[in-house]
Every structure is written in structure tokens, then in C-alpha cells.
Design a protein around this motif. Structure first.
Motif, PDB file in Angstrom:
ATOM      1  N   HIS A   1      -7.745 -11.232  -5.438  1.00 47.36           N
ATOM      2  CA  HIS A   1      -7.707 -11.650  -6.608  1.00 47.36           C
ATOM      3  C   HIS A   1      -7.295 -12.661  -7.450  1.00 47.36           C
ATOM      4  O   HIS A   1      -7.128 -12.864  -8.030  1.00 47.36           O
ATOM      5  CB  HIS A   1      -5.823 -12.410  -6.443  1.00 47.36           C
TER       6      HIS A   1
ATOM      7  N   ASP B   1       3.380  -2.482  -5.581  1.00 43.69           N
ATOM      8  CA  ASP B   1       1.930  -2.720  -5.269  1.00 43.69           C
ATOM      9  C   ASP B   1       0.782  -1.262  -4.912  1.00 43.69           C
ATOM     10  O   ASP B   1       2.098  -0.773  -4.409  1.00 43.69           O
ATOM     11  CB  ASP B   1       1.889  -4.146  -4.623  1.00 43.69           C
TER      12      ASP B   1
ATOM     13  N   HIS C   1      -3.991  -7.823  -9.900  1.00 41.27           N
ATOM     14  CA  HIS C   1      -2.886  -7.398 -10.169  1.00 41.27           C
ATOM     15  C   HIS C   1      -2.656  -8.110 -11.444  1.00 41.27           C
ATOM     16  O   HIS C   1      -1.416  -8.590 -11.319  1.00 41.27           O
ATOM     17  CB  HIS C   1      -2.032  -7.599  -9.499  1.00 41.27           C
TER      18      HIS C   1
ATOM     19  N   GLU D   1       4.932  -7.259   1.965  1.00 45.55           N
ATOM     20  CA  GLU D   1       4.062  -6.221   2.581  1.00 45.55           C
ATOM     21  C   GLU D   1       3.512  -6.439   4.262  1.00 45.55           C
ATOM     22  O   GLU D   1       3.626  -7.404   4.897  1.00 45.55           O
ATOM     23  CB  GLU D   1       2.563  -6.922   1.997  1.00 45.55           C
TER      24      GLU D   1
ATOM     25  N   HIS E   1       7.925  -3.588  -3.351  1.00 47.35           N
ATOM     26  CA  HIS E   1       5.886  -3.851  -3.007  1.00 47.35           C
ATOM     27  C   HIS E   1       5.843  -2.684  -2.541  1.00 47.35           C
ATOM     28  O   HIS E   1       4.656  -2.224  -3.211  1.00 47.35           O
ATOM     29  CB  HIS E   1       5.859  -4.880  -2.213  1.00 47.35           C
TER      30      HIS E   1
ATOM     31  N   HIS F   1      -0.825  -1.083  -3.433  1.00 43.79           N
ATOM     32  CA  HIS F   1      -0.864  -1.378  -1.393  1.00 43.79           C
ATOM     33  C   HIS F   1      -0.154  -1.219  -0.848  1.00 43.79           C
ATOM     34  O   HIS F   1       1.182  -2.060  -0.381  1.00 43.79           O
ATOM     35  CB  HIS F   1      -1.958  -3.185  -1.246  1.00 43.79           C
TER      36      HIS F   1
HETATM   37 ZN    ZN Z   1      -1.539  -5.298  -3.675  1.00 39.10          ZN
END
Ligand code: ZN
Length: 486
Positions: free
Chosen positions: A439, A139, A163, A11, A105, A141
């Protein structure tokens, strides 16, 4: 039938000074064909499911390289191209294939590539031709670009933030791919652009209800194969930054478009309401003291290495020391140089140490203090569900009565194991500071007496109207009040 599985994932916070190169992927997770172990990670869980189904005789599996590194800044151009070309070479050698599952991702940005995943998927499509099925795990994001949607058949994002559903979503990627290869379903992806960017923890309302509703529609509506809300990633300055609702129907794109718009407009109506209250370090400390029983968890919401920042901010620690808060512990401050000094000094040593806040502005100042080296742990790991997360060599130092974990590999605080891995009992502390946006919530909520979200410094581009985007669209909320009137 033959299936190829491979992936490259991270990311990218385009504002971060922590560039990503090949050595970062190799230090975190770089599994060449057959090298990945049997524990699913956030992005590699489709591989584990594909192995199980191949072992059951459903198809022949050809493994490619699967790699992941912790979020950071831009990916070095040759790093992205090297990994991409390695995977494409493996795919060419595996041809012909009926299906490709990509472990992605979705928020990568490389020098010269605003949409590396779109580039990768398009090149995979060129190789496999129009009939093979391309499925990918994402993901939320991430950036759901038109190029990805045009070239893939199936894209599935985690629904939960934290997640916690990454194993289930990986199974979904493989299951939808296999059913399509067998001709049982005809997936059609429909996307609604919510024209906004926000942060959406699903551990709280209103997002909790929205996620539950997505699960209910998937269960009850026979036309719907899969629903994903792409939250978007505000630290990635790319043209297609933003929140998008993705609906996969069984052959009914018109129905999918209508449902995507209905759900997407519900998300737009939640703008500005999904984030928890963020307080200053001083308010967070006063509230923690008022609770009176531990452990109170203070989340350093934006200094989360999981969002690509350095994760070495000292703002909250400075406030804890100034307020003389005893019996606290903090996970983690990234400082390989300081860890090196402590390793040489040894456990029990009392040393003058400069640590923290070395990598980026708006993260406080480095701290100069005489500290006690409490514990040294080589190659420490924490956990996140089935995933093992490397923290590198760690030093626990005590400063002002506070135990601080210094680490060599940047990683956000996922679970209580971030503390137990270095010999700290989190349940015995009055205050725990964790560098994580949400998270941490999945595990820490089980034992925290209270959770306080704190905004300290400005390590992360958290204010879209003032982030100084150069590529992102300026026609999304909250940059404009009503993007649908534009
Ligand atoms: Zn994420």
C-alpha cells in the motif's frame, strides 16, 4: 425503492496473537446509523455513494451500523455475533427493502465461524427474501466462499493493490445494485477457482497488465458487468482459502464461466512471478547505501500490521543500528507500553527504553537502548487517499541516529503522512523504513530514489507449504505443483 446499507469488516490472520474484540472495532471505526462522516474509507465507500444517490432522489436510504477495525487475529465470537445481530436487527426494522449494500472486507474469521461474511449474507437473504438485491464490496485479500456467491447478487472487489480504487469500486457496488433494482440488468456471478495462493502487487508486472486487461474487458464487452480477481489471503487458515476469478455478466452465466476460466488460467500461469524480489536486511542496507541519494525506501514486506501481524518487529532496525546507518527514519513499531514511558518522560528526555518485538515470535528481540524522546503526538493520523487512518498516541525516539515512530494503534505505513504527522520530513531522510507490503507504494513511489522490498524475520505465514494449515485445502499451488492434475 428502499435501500439498506451496513457493514462489518476486518482482515483476520488466524496465525496472529492479536485477538480482535468489540473494543478494537470501537477504537477504529464504529459508526451507528447516521454517524459515519462523508469521507469514504476502504470498506465504507458504498455508503457514501448510496447517500449521494439517495439525496438525488433515486431511492430512500436506511443506514445501519458500519464498522471496521485494523487487521489482527481471530475475532472474539460474541463480538462478531453482537455486531451481526445489531445489523440484522436494523435490517428487520427497515423492511421492506429492495436492495442491500454491504460494506465488507471478506477475510473475517471469528471463533466458531470460518466464513462470517457468508453467514451474514445468508442471514440477510433470509430476511429480505429472494427478490431483493444484495450487493457487497470486498477487498481482494479475502475468501470468496460458495456461500457468499450463492446468497449475494453482486460482489465487487478492488482491482488495485495498493487499493487506490476503493472509491470507484464502492460506486460500482451501488450502481450495479440500483440498475438491477430498476430491472435494467440481470447480474449473474460466475467463479473460477485458480487453485493457488500468491501475493499480487498491481504496481508491477505481470499484474499491471492483467488489471488493465480487466478494465478493458469491462469497457468493451457488453455482456460483462464487472470483473474481480480475488487474490485470496494466505494468512487466513479457512477451508476456501485461495485465488478466484469472479465474472459478473448480464444474464449469461455460461459466458461468464468461460471467461472466468480463461482469465483464471491466465492468473494461474503467473504463479510465482508476481512478487517483487525480497532481500535480507543486510542486502537492503548495502543497496540503499549504494544508491547514494535519498530517500531510499525499504519496505518491511511481511511485518505489515495491515496483514494482521503485530507490527512490532525489530529485525530491520537492529540491522540499521549495527550498520550505523545515519539519517534514517522508521514507521512504525507498535509498543503502547514504551509510548507510555516516553509520554511521562517528556520531549527531550534521554531515557533507557525497552521497546519492540513483544507480541509474537520470529520478530527479533526487544531493543534495550538509551534513547532521546524527540517528539510526542497525541492521537496522530496518517492518510490513505480520502481515508484518515488512526495511529493513536505516538512517540518519536532517536536511537543510533535513527528516528523511530512508536505507536499505540497498529497501522501500516500508507503514505508520507505517517512521517509528517509526527513532525518527520521524509524527503530529508536518506533511508525510510516502512512496515507495509505494498500500500505504501502508491505515494512513496512518487519521491523515493529507490524502493527495496525486504524480508526480515518471519512474522507472517508467508510460505504456504510450511504454514501448518489445518483447515485450508492442501490441493492448491504452491502446496502442490499442479493442482489441476489432482
Ligand atoms: Zn487488501
Amino acid at each position: 425503492m428502499r435501500v439498506f446499507v451496513a457493514g462489518v469488516a476486518t482482515e483476520v490472520n488466524t496465525f496472529s496473537p492479536i485477538f480482535i474484540g468489540l473494543e478494537n472495532f470501537k477504537a477504529t471505526m464504529y459508526a451507528r446509523p447516521g454517524e459515519h462522516d462523508d469521507r469514504p474509507t476502504l470498506t465504507s465507500s458504498p455508503l457514501i455513494h448510496a447517500r449521494r444517490r439517495a439525496a438525488a432522489g433515486e431511492f430512500e436510504l436506511v443506514e445501519g451500523t458500519i464498522t471496521w477495525t485494523d487487521p489482527g487475529g481471530l475475532i472474539n465470537r460474541s463480538t462478531y455475533e453482537t455486531i451481526r445481530d445489531e445489523i440484522l436487527g436494523q435490517l428487520r426494522a427497515a423492511m421492506p427493502v429492495d436492495g442491500v449494500a454491504l460494506c465488507l472486507h471478506g477475510a473475517m474469521v471469528a471463533q466458531g465461524y470460518d466464513d462470517p461474511e457468508g453467514d451474514l449474507i445468508a442471514r440477510v437473504r433470509e430476511i429480505v427474501g429472494p427478490k431483493a438485491i444484495i450487493a457487497g464490496g470486498l477487498d481482494p485479500h479475502s475468501h470468496l466462499t460458495a456461500k457468499r456467491v450463492a446468497n449475494a447478487d453482486i460482489l465487487v472487489a478492488f482491482k488495485e493493490f495498493p487499493h487506490t480504487d476503493f472509491v470507484e469500486r464502492g460506486a460500482e457496488v451501488v450502481d450495479l445494485m440500483v440498475r438491477t433494482m430498476r430491472g435494467e440488468i440481470r447480474p449473474r456471478m460466475s467463479v473460477f477457482d485458480c487453485r493457488m495462493i500468491d501475493v499480487f502487487p498491481t504496481s508491477r508486472q505481470p499484474m499491471r497488465s492483467f488489471v488493465d486487461k480487466m478494465f478493458a474487458i469491462e469497457r468493451d464487452d457488453p455482456k460483462v458487468l464487472s470483473l474481480s480477481l480475488i487474490h485470496g489471503f494466505m494468512a487466513g487458515d479457512v477451508p476456501e482459502l485461495g485465488t478466484r476469478m469472479l465474472v459478473i455478466t448480464d444474464g449469461d452465466a455460461g459466458y461468464g464461466e468461460r471467461l472466468a476460466e480463461t482469465l483464471g488460467r491466465e492468473v494461474f500461469a503467473m504463479r510465482g512471478k508476481s512478487m517483487p524480489e525480497l532481500v535480507s536486511p543486510e542486502v537492503a542496507i548495502a543497496r540503499a547505501r549504494a544508491v547514494g541519494r535519498g530517500p531510499v525506501v525499504i519496505a518491511d514486506f511481511w511485518d505489515n500490521p495491515g496483514g494482521g501481524v503485530a507490527g512490532d518487529a525489530t529485525v530491520i532496525l537492529r540491522a540499521l543500528i549495527d550498520a550505523k546507518v545515519p539519517n534514517a527514519a522508521l514507521a512504525t513499531i507498535w509498543d503502547p507500553i514504551a509510548v507510555g514511558h516516553c509520554m511521562v518522560a517528556g520531549e527531550g528526555a534521554v531515557v533507557p527504553l525497552r521497546f519492540g518485538a513483544k507480541s509474537a515470535p520470529n520478530c527479533g528481540e526487544p531493543l534495550d537502548a538509551v534513547v532521546t524522546v524527540r517528539r510526542l503526538v497525541r492521537d496522530a493520523h496518517q492518510t490513505f487517499g480520502t481515508m484518515r487512518v488512526a495511529m493513536g498516541d505516538c512517540a518519536v525516539i532517536e536511537v543510533g541516529g535513527i528516528e523511530v515512530i512508536l505507536n499505540c494503534l497498529r497501522s501500516q505505513a500508507f503514505e508520507r503522512t505517517v512521517f509528517t504527522a509526527v513532525g518527520i520530513d521524509p524527503l530529508a531522510k536518506d533511508v525510510l523504513v516502512v512496515k507495509s507490503t505494498n500500500h505504501f507504494h502508491a505515494d512513496f513511489a512518487k519521491f523515493a530514489s529507490e524502493i527495496i522490498y525486504c524480508q526480515a524475520g518471519r512474522p507472517y505465514p508467508s510460505d504456504p507449504p510450511n504454514n501448518g494449515y489445518r483447515k485450508a485445502r492442501q490441493t492448491i499451488w504452491p502446496i502442490v505443483e499442479n493442482p489441476f492434475a489432482q
